[in-house]
Design an enzyme around this catalytic site. Structure first.
Site, PDB file in Angstrom:
ATOM      1  N   SER A 157      -2.737   5.598   3.445  1.00  0.00           N
ATOM      2  CA  SER A 157      -2.600   4.456   2.556  1.00  0.00           C
ATOM      3  C   SER A 157      -3.754   4.317   1.564  1.00  0.00           C
ATOM      4  O   SER A 157      -3.618   3.626   0.567  1.00  0.00           O
ATOM      5  CB  SER A 157      -2.469   3.184   3.382  1.00  0.00           C
ATOM      6  N   SER A 201      -5.014   7.192   7.380  1.00  0.00           N
ATOM      7  CA  SER A 201      -5.027   6.675   6.012  1.00  0.00           C
ATOM      8  C   SER A 201      -6.265   7.035   5.197  1.00  0.00           C
ATOM      9  O   SER A 201      -6.299   6.777   3.995  1.00  0.00           O
ATOM     10  CB  SER A 201      -4.880   5.152   6.018  1.00  0.00           C
ATOM     11  N   LYS A 217     -11.523  -0.120  -0.980  1.00  0.00           N
ATOM     12  CA  LYS A 217     -10.070  -0.258  -0.794  1.00  0.00           C
ATOM     13  C   LYS A 217      -9.721  -1.750  -0.766  1.00  0.00           C
ATOM     14  O   LYS A 217     -10.500  -2.560  -0.217  1.00  0.00           O
ATOM     15  CB  LYS A 217      -9.661   0.421   0.519  1.00  0.00           C
TER      16      LYS A 217
END
Lengths: 474, 490
Positions: free
Chosen positions: A152, A176, A77
């Site tokens: 997210s 997330s 990420k």
């Protein structure tokens, strides 16, 4: 044709000689190229990955002992630092910023010979539930491109969902990792707070953030956890608890004790089909000989507000370092007076949702409002901790939905931040309390989308959590 | 004065000046408060700056245990109460030299609470109470004069561990503030936790000043004065600022709460901001650092490591060694000087002459050569053998300090007695050697001898001096004196 099912099988194939690391990397690079429109990746380290795969193949053939993650293709990420590579938290304020160091988690993966194939799109500074708040544009759900992948860590979820890497890392501050795993039909694990070092993870809310893992099998996720977890001199909040070999003790015939909250399953916001599916699974568990009981839980409506007060407070401070002075985006008119310099740099550099949370956090920390908001939210956090502790004195796990709904349609919720925040109702509890939680892709909805069951365990009891996950998945 | 200057006829004596000092001391740790970067002064700008110091994304602080130890040491030395359950807080504000946009400090739980620093003004002892001592990190430096159009920032200093020592408003004059700061500086140097160098900024001071009528119990509106870069300037700034405040009141004006800066060249203060502009620092507990608990044995080990402090040494020197208060004060100004003296008296048993040597030749040499006591080339044992030579009457003090001492310093391997013997500097106390010289002097000054015998006893000094001169300094003055008195009786 390369096909991946689990790290264990991949390693067996490598040793047998039926595949190579290079074949694996080339397979994923082709997949990434073919699915560019999903927008899961921000940057692809193609040359590096190919070079590393060749080296690993040569090393293995020379008879050297392979690392535990030998040739495992991993995506990161865009909030996790990797030395010499760009990292931006999907924000324009870190446009073209290159990290000078690697996150502890990344160093540990690389030490076990993992191949980092690229960095993955996400909501800006990990703030969002749809992956629509990114400076690089939104990410599409590979199962239904009109829907969001969740957030997210949307890019990380889609990368595993669409077979663009074997496993990926995300970060989970309020769900997330678990929520996009739920939306994409894969496994998403958020370990106990402090289980994996946060050094090198760009902070959203320091006392909530935890690196999480996406994968297709419980064994793969467990293996990554045992490699990344453990003490780190660069993070004083990381636990020194010994790290068990999770992946070696997944099998069990134990009968577990599950708790669940009727308040959660009968909540007004939950999709009926999701509630029914989970209730049905609860009955099955009873039939399988496990103890499953409803426990009273009257704090449900307080946890989302408490979560947003505390996380935005920490975020408002954590994001102060992005000021245009030392690195990152700086106003095009640097000659202005200092306050104006900050205003221009930060107003242009941050996106809308990030600015909203910085303002909210600044407000709740301000003199005159601190006690009414921050202090009270801390009290809720403490009550929630006490309550959870009580539950775990009698039960091994708490069962909850991961999300009240399946993947939203794109843009559906962008205009209504409050509705969006309320969808975090089942995931933020684990972060407020600091306990480990996992989303397991057990169900599918009549709308064609998958959804998951969330299991939470007591702090640092990942062994049981992963055991029960393995049981539930088979 | 060539122009008319209105005089303000203020009656300053009606007013009492009330001062509290905030002293920031940079701790002498190897590395910064939250990372491994060096804190050495004077390095090229931005060379001690890791990603942690620069607040790069994803970095976290790691606690420097030594800094905690130093803060506790200061607290114990001042008799403060040590807080066992500590946590850090973030003080949020934007400034270019603050890399993270917040300073990590101890807002609600200072590591030391209370305590006392004793000062002495004209033999009157006074206790100055401390409010608190807390740990925090320093900011970088903004350099406004390097480039004409830009401010340059040096982050080397950012993250340097500091303790802030906050006094109660117990000080009543610039002189008291001077004494207090001198005492604090002496303390941190004795404890070896800060080098106390105000010019380099390792010790910094802000003064909170207010004035009120004598007898009034409520404090007046206070003004904070910053930029005080020497002990002397603290005194000057307090004097000039309190005068300004009194004049405002005398003219019927109102004092506004302000932060002011001292201009040492103009000997004046000027406002930098009013209280209304004060920032809201939005303090909250630093989530990146776990609270730290101090165990009793950790505190006790630190207590055991504290050396004898000036107050205790002065008492010892005056009581046990029978030295004057003045001598004791001179000897204890610097810890290393006092330590040397203590080593010296393990060998030289005449404490008074050891003290005289320290405050005389040794101190003069250190001052002239701009050296620290630890750089003094002679071991305590060597110096003691020189002192013993004088005390035994083998050489005079003037020969020892004027001739032997410089030679020893130039060549510390030599033995004082050997030099004295080789250079024929051993003093004569033998009657057979001095006797003939005395005879010859008395013969030369026969007329003076007559005057002496008539009662002009003061002439003795002349005869002694002449004998020493003729003996080329070798005649022992004491013995010479005795022999002369004897001879002149007849």
């Amino acid at each position: 044709m390369f096909e991946f099912s689990s790290i264990e099988q991949y390693h067996a194939q490598l040793l047998k000689g039926s595949t190579t690391c290079l074949q694996a990397v080339e397979h994923y690079l082709q997949g990434i190229e073919a699915t560019k429109h999903l927008n899961a990746f921000i940057e692809i380290y193609a040359d590096e990955a190919i070079h590393q795969a060749k080296e690993l193949d040569a090393k293995r053939k020379s008879g050297k002992q392979p690392g535990k993650l030998h040739g495992v293709v991993v995506g990161l990420k865009d909030v996790i630092c990797y030395k010499g590579h760009k990292v931006s938290a999907a924000s324009a304020i870190l446009n073209n910023f290159t990290s000078l160091y690697s996150a502890t988690a990344v160093e540990r993966l690389i030490a076990e010979e993992a191949i980092i194939i690229g960095n993955l799109n996400c909501d800006e500074f990990a703030m969002g539930s749809t992956n629509e708040n990114s400076a690089y544009g939104k990410v599409l759900n590979a199962l239904d491109e009109t829907r969001v992948p969740g957030g997210s860590s949307g890019g990380s979820a889609v990368a595993v969902q669409a077979n663009l890497c074997m496993v990926s890392l995300g970060s989970d501050t309020g769900g997330s990792v678990r929520q996009p795993a739920d939306f994409c039909g894969i496994i998403g694990l958020k370990p106990t707070y402090g289980r994996i070092s946060r050094y090198g993870l760009i902070a959203y809310a320091s006392s909530f953030d935890q690196i999480g893992i996406f994968g297709n099998t419980v064994a793969d996720v467990s293996l990554l956890l045992e490699i990344m977890a453990g003490a780190d001199e660069f993070d004083s909040t990381v636990s020194k608890h010994e790290v068990p070999a999770y992946s070696k003790q997944l099998k069990t015939s134990k009968k577990f004790r599950f708790a669940y909250f009727n308040e959660a399953l009968n909540h007004s916001g939950i999709d009926k089909e999701i509630a029914e599916a989970i209730k049905k699974r609860i009955d099955e568990l009873k039939n399988e000989g496990h103890t499953v009981q409803a426990v009273e839980f009257d704090l449900l409506d307080y946890i989302v507000p408490a979560y947003y007060v505390l996380t935005t407070a920490e975020a408002s401070s954590n994001l102060s370092r992005f000021d245009g002075v030392k690195y990152g985006y700086r106003t095009k008119h640097p000659g202005v007076e200092l306050t104006e310099f900050y205003k221009q740099s930060r107003s242009a550099g941050f996106g809308k949702e990030v600015k909203r949370r910085i303002m909210l956090g600044t407000f709740v920390l301000s003199a005159g409002y601190f006690d009414a908001y921050f202090t009270r939210a801390q009290k809720v956090r403490q009550l929630l901790k006490d309550k959870t502790e009580l539950v775990f004195s009698q039960f091994d796990f708490i069962l909850l939905p991961t999300s009240p709904v399946t993947a939203f349609k794109a843009v559906e919720k962008m205009g209504d931040p409050i509705a969006m925040y309320l969808a975090d109702i089942y995931t933020v509890m684990a972060n407020l309390v600091g306990i480990p939680a996992i989303s397991l892709p057990l169900f599918s909805h009549s709308n064609g989308m998958p959804f998951g069951l969330q299991v939470m365990a007591n702090a640092f009891d990942e062994v049981s959590l992963l055991q029960v996950s393995d049981t539930l998945m088979t | 004065m060539g122009y008319f200057c209105p005089l303000i006829m203020a009656d300053y004596s009606k007013y009492e000046v009330v001062i509290g000092l905030e002293v920031h001391a940079q701790l002498l740790t190897q590395s910064k408060l939250f990372c491994g970067d060096s804190i050495a002064f004077g390095a090229e700008p931005n060379t001690h700056v890791s990603p942690i110091t620069l607040g790069h994304p994803g970095t976290l602080p790691r606690m420097n245990k030594k800094a905690i130890e130093f803060a506790v040491k200061m607290g114990l030395a001042c008799g403060s109460e040590i807080e066992k359950n500590n946590y850090f807080a973030r003080k949020n504000y934007f400034y270019p030299d603050l890399p993270k946009g917040y300073q990590v400090s101890q807002h609600t739980t200072p590591i030391c609470k209370g305590g006392v620093v004793k000062i002495k003004i004209a033999d009157q002892e006074k206790e100055i109470h401390l409010t608190r001592i807390h740990l925090e990190e320093d900011a970088g430096k903004s350099l406004h004069d390097v480039d004409a159009n830009n401010t340059c920032i040096d982050y080397n200093r950012a993250g340097t561990p500091l303790i802030e020592i906050v006094s109660e408003p117990d000080l009543r004059s610039g002189e008291e503030a001077f004494a207090y700061l001198t005492e604090v500086r002496k303390l941190v140097r004795y404890l070896e936790i800060c080098d106390g160098n105000m010019e380099e900024g390792s010790l910094r001071c802000d003064a909170n000043i207010s004035v009120r009528m004598h007898g009034e119990t409520k404090l007046g509106t206070r003004v904070e004065v910053k930029n005080l870069n020497s002990v002397r300037n603290v005194k000057r700034a307090i004097e000039v600022e309190s005068k300004r405040l009194i004049e405002i009141l005398e003219e019927g004006g109102t004092i506004i709460q302000q932060t002011r800066s001292f201009d040492a060249n103009e000997n004046t203060t000027f406002a930098i901001r009013d209280k209304e502009d004060a920032d809201d620092y939005r303090y909250f507990a630093e989530p990146d650092l776990t609270p730290f608990h101090l165990k009793d044995d950790f505190i006790e080990n630190i207590r055991a490591s504290i050396p004898a402090l000036p107050e205790q040494r002065i008492k010892d020197y005056t009581d046990r060694l029978q030295l004057s208060v003045y001598d004791a004060a001179v000897l204890t100004e610097e810890r290393s000087f006092s330590d040397y003296f203590e080593k010296l008296i393990q060998h030289a048993t005449n404490y008074k002459s050891a003290a005289n040597w320290m405050s005389g030749p040794v101190k003069t040499w250190l001052n002239e050569n701009n050296k620290q006591p630890e750089e003094f080339p002679l071991s305590a044992k060597q110096l003691s053998s020189l002192i013993t030579l004088v005390d035994a009457g083998k050489v005079s003090f003037s020969i020892a300090s004027g001739k032997l001492f410089p030679q020893l310093l130039a060549n510390p391997t030599l033995l004082p007695e050997q030099i004295a013997t080789e250079q024929n500097l051993i003093q004569e106390s033998d009657v057979s050697a001095i006797g003939p010289v005395i005879d010859s002097v008395l013969a030369k000054f026969a007329d003076k001898v007559v005057e002496y015998k008539k009662g002009k006893k003061g002439l003795l000094a002349l005869f002694v001096g002449e004998v020493i001169k003729q003996s080329k300094g070798k005649a022992d003055p004491k013995k010479t004196n005795e022999l002369l008195i004897e001879k002149l009786k007849s």
